[in-house]
Design a protein around this motif. Structure first.
Motif, PDB file in Angstrom:
ATOM      1  N   ASN A 102      -7.607  -8.655   8.568  1.00 37.90           N
ATOM      2  CA  ASN A 102      -6.401  -9.320   9.102  1.00 37.90           C
ATOM      3  C   ASN A 102      -5.433  -9.714   8.002  1.00 37.90           C
ATOM      4  OD1 ASN A 102      -6.755  -9.310  11.919  1.00 37.90           O
ATOM      5  ND2 ASN A 102      -8.409 -10.812  11.662  1.00 37.90           N
ATOM      6  N   THR A 103      -5.285  -8.831   7.039  1.00 39.82           N
ATOM      7  CA  THR A 103      -4.447  -9.137   5.880  1.00 39.82           C
ATOM      8  C   THR A 103      -3.111  -8.411   5.996  1.00 39.82           C
ATOM      9  OG1 THR A 103      -6.400  -9.383   4.534  1.00 39.82           O
ATOM     10  CG2 THR A 103      -4.348  -8.981   3.357  1.00 39.82           C
ATOM     11  N   PRO A 104      -2.009  -9.144   6.037  1.00 39.77           N
ATOM     12  CA  PRO A 104      -0.707  -8.475   6.117  1.00 39.77           C
ATOM     13  C   PRO A 104      -0.431  -7.671   4.840  1.00 39.77           C
ATOM     14  CG  PRO A 104      -0.523 -10.855   6.506  1.00 39.77           C
ATOM     15  CD  PRO A 104      -1.907 -10.608   6.012  1.00 39.77           C
ATOM     16  N   PHE A 105       0.183  -6.509   5.013  1.00 43.19           N
ATOM     17  CA  PHE A 105       0.555  -5.697   3.845  1.00 43.19           C
ATOM     18  C   PHE A 105       1.777  -4.865   4.184  1.00 43.19           C
ATOM     19  CE2 PHE A 105      -0.999  -1.430   5.143  1.00 43.19           C
ATOM     20  CZ  PHE A 105      -1.812  -1.768   6.225  1.00 43.19           C
ATOM     21  N   GLU A 106       2.517  -4.527   3.128  1.00 48.38           N
ATOM     22  CA  GLU A 106       3.633  -3.597   3.329  1.00 48.38           C
ATOM     23  C   GLU A 106       3.081  -2.188   3.161  1.00 48.38           C
ATOM     24  OE1 GLU A 106       7.755  -1.983   1.328  1.00 48.38           O
ATOM     25  OE2 GLU A 106       7.011  -3.926   0.641  1.00 48.38           O
ATOM     26  N   PHE A 107       3.361  -1.355   4.136  1.00 49.03           N
ATOM     27  CA  PHE A 107       2.891   0.034   4.118  1.00 49.03           C
ATOM     28  C   PHE A 107       4.104   0.875   3.709  1.00 49.03           C
ATOM     29  CE2 PHE A 107      -0.329   2.454   7.048  1.00 49.03           C
ATOM     30  CZ  PHE A 107      -0.834   3.105   5.946  1.00 49.03           C
ATOM     31  N   ARG A 108       4.078   1.475   2.529  1.00 49.56           N
ATOM     32  CA  ARG A 108       5.253   2.252   2.112  1.00 49.56           C
ATOM     33  C   ARG A 108       4.885   3.725   1.953  1.00 49.56           C
ATOM     34  NH1 ARG A 108       8.633   0.061  -2.868  1.00 49.56           N
ATOM     35  NH2 ARG A 108       8.530  -1.827  -1.595  1.00 49.56           N
TER      36      ARG A 108
ATOM     37  N   THR B 144      -8.889   1.603  12.931  1.00 54.98           N
ATOM     38  CA  THR B 144      -8.910   3.000  12.448  1.00 54.98           C
ATOM     39  C   THR B 144      -7.499   3.588  12.394  1.00 54.98           C
ATOM     40  OG1 THR B 144     -11.145   3.361  13.270  1.00 54.98           O
ATOM     41  CG2 THR B 144      -9.799   5.328  12.999  1.00 54.98           C
ATOM     42  N   HIS B 145      -6.627   3.078  13.244  1.00 55.64           N
ATOM     43  CA  HIS B 145      -5.360   3.770  13.474  1.00 55.64           C
ATOM     44  C   HIS B 145      -4.169   3.081  12.805  1.00 55.64           C
ATOM     45  CE1 HIS B 145      -7.660   6.179  16.242  1.00 55.64           C
ATOM     46  NE2 HIS B 145      -8.162   5.053  16.705  1.00 55.64           N
ATOM     47  N   SER B 146      -3.511   3.831  11.922  1.00 57.04           N
ATOM     48  CA  SER B 146      -2.307   3.298  11.270  1.00 57.04           C
ATOM     49  C   SER B 146      -1.066   3.577  12.106  1.00 57.04           C
ATOM     50  CB  SER B 146      -2.130   3.950   9.892  1.00 57.04           C
ATOM     51  OG  SER B 146      -3.183   3.612   9.032  1.00 57.04           O
TER      52      SER B 146
ATOM     53  N   LEU C 170       0.866  -1.189   0.000  1.00 60.77           N
ATOM     54  CA  LEU C 170       0.000   0.000   0.000  1.00 60.77           C
ATOM     55  C   LEU C 170       0.896   1.230   0.000  1.00 60.77           C
ATOM     56  CD1 LEU C 170      -2.944   1.034   0.110  1.00 60.77           C
ATOM     57  CD2 LEU C 170      -2.758   1.014   2.605  1.00 60.77           C
ATOM     58  N   VAL C 171       0.833   1.978  -1.103  1.00 66.17           N
ATOM     59  CA  VAL C 171       1.679   3.169  -1.232  1.00 66.17           C
ATOM     60  C   VAL C 171       0.912   4.372  -0.698  1.00 66.17           C
ATOM     61  CG1 VAL C 171       3.167   4.490  -2.761  1.00 66.17           C
ATOM     62  CG2 VAL C 171       2.647   2.107  -3.308  1.00 66.17           C
ATOM     63  N   SER C 172       1.611   5.180   0.100  1.00 63.76           N
ATOM     64  CA  SER C 172       0.928   6.127   0.980  1.00 63.76           C
ATOM     65  C   SER C 172       1.700   7.438   1.159  1.00 63.76           C
ATOM     66  CB  SER C 172       0.795   5.412   2.338  1.00 63.76           C
ATOM     67  OG  SER C 172       0.716   6.280   3.410  1.00 63.76           O
TER      68      SER C 172
END
Ligand SMILES: N[C@@H](CCC(=O)N[C@@H](CS)C(=O)NCC(=O)O)C(=O)O
Length: 230
Positions: free
Chosen positions: A26-32, A195-197, A6-8
């Motif tokens: 509950n899905t793992p993701f890379e937060f970039r 809600t909270h990243s 997920l590009v952010s």
């Protein structure tokens, strides 16, 4: 399971909306997180509007637009967040379609250049709040938009309700208390971990720094802080 990236931009509410759905599933993701003022070439190549969010799947496919991303995630990863009933689903989608207008009406004050523009912006808030209050009345008992079950509508509004609370703490507006269903819904969403990243205090501080640096009317109400903006 596919690999999700997920590009952010760190404070983007539209990204947050997609991150919420990934967390609810509950899905793992890379937060970039990339720099808004220096968007890398690899990002420009995969984002047609040069905007975040982009959801990259297995380094092959790039989805854009938070609503389309969330519909895709809901179609492909259990549990289904959309209601089973087609009428209920259409109503949910209709309220999700209202989010861009809601966002402008409820958080547009953050972009007001002067006091007059700020006051004009604040006057739009009751229109949006009243509409949601009536919608929640029709939906039923809460605590979530559809009752007990979390939905894409919850994920869509949570980032903007959160920003309303942030703005209310910069310069008190005090309007949401007049809409009991909306207030209860918003409080429920703020308490929900998905809600909270980021840690809450850290994220609010970052939001305030961004508003301060924007040099708009509201900036004067934020004390100088030694936190670098993202
Ligand atoms: N409709 C889009 C809105 C996305 C959006 O506006 N993202 C902002 C960051 S919060 C952005 O990338 N802005 C960069 C620009 O406008 O150039 C969505 O729902 O994904």
């Amino acid at each position: 399971m596919p690999k999700y990236l997920l590009v952010s931009f760190k404070t983007c509410p539209w990204v947050q909306r997609a991150a919420i759905v990934l967390r609810e599933k509950n899905t793992p993701f890379e937060f970039r997180h990339i720099d808004r003022d220096n968007r890398p070439d690899w990002f420009l190549a995969i984002s047609p509007h040069k905007k975040v969010p982009v959801l990259r799947i297995d380094d092959k496919v790039s989805l854009f637009e938070s609503n389309a991303i969330n519909e895709y995630l809901d179609e492909t990863i259990a549990p289904r967040l959309h209601p089973d009933d087609p009428v209920e689903r259409a109503i949910n989608r209709a309220w999700t379609d209202y989010v861009p207008t809601f966002s402008e009406q409820v958080t547009g004050q953050a972009y007001a250049d002067d006091e007059a523009a700020y006051k004009a912006s604040i006057e739009k808030i009751p229109v949006a709040f009243e509409r949601l209050e009536r919608a929640l009345e029709k939906q039923g008992a809460g605590p979530l938009f559809n009752g007990a079950k979390y939905s894409l509508v919850d994920a869509a509004y949570a980032p903007f309700l959160q920003r309303y609370f942030y703005l209310d703490r910069i310069k008190p507006i005090g309007l949401i208390g007049k809409y009991p269903r909306l207030k209860a819904w918003a409080d429920t969403l703020m308490k929900r971990p998905s809600t909270h990243s980021f840690p809450e205090a850290e994220f609010e501080a970052l939001y305030r720094v961004n508003v301060k640096l924007r040099k708009k009317y509201l900036s004067q109400f934020i004390a100088d802080q030694a936190v670098a903006a993202e």
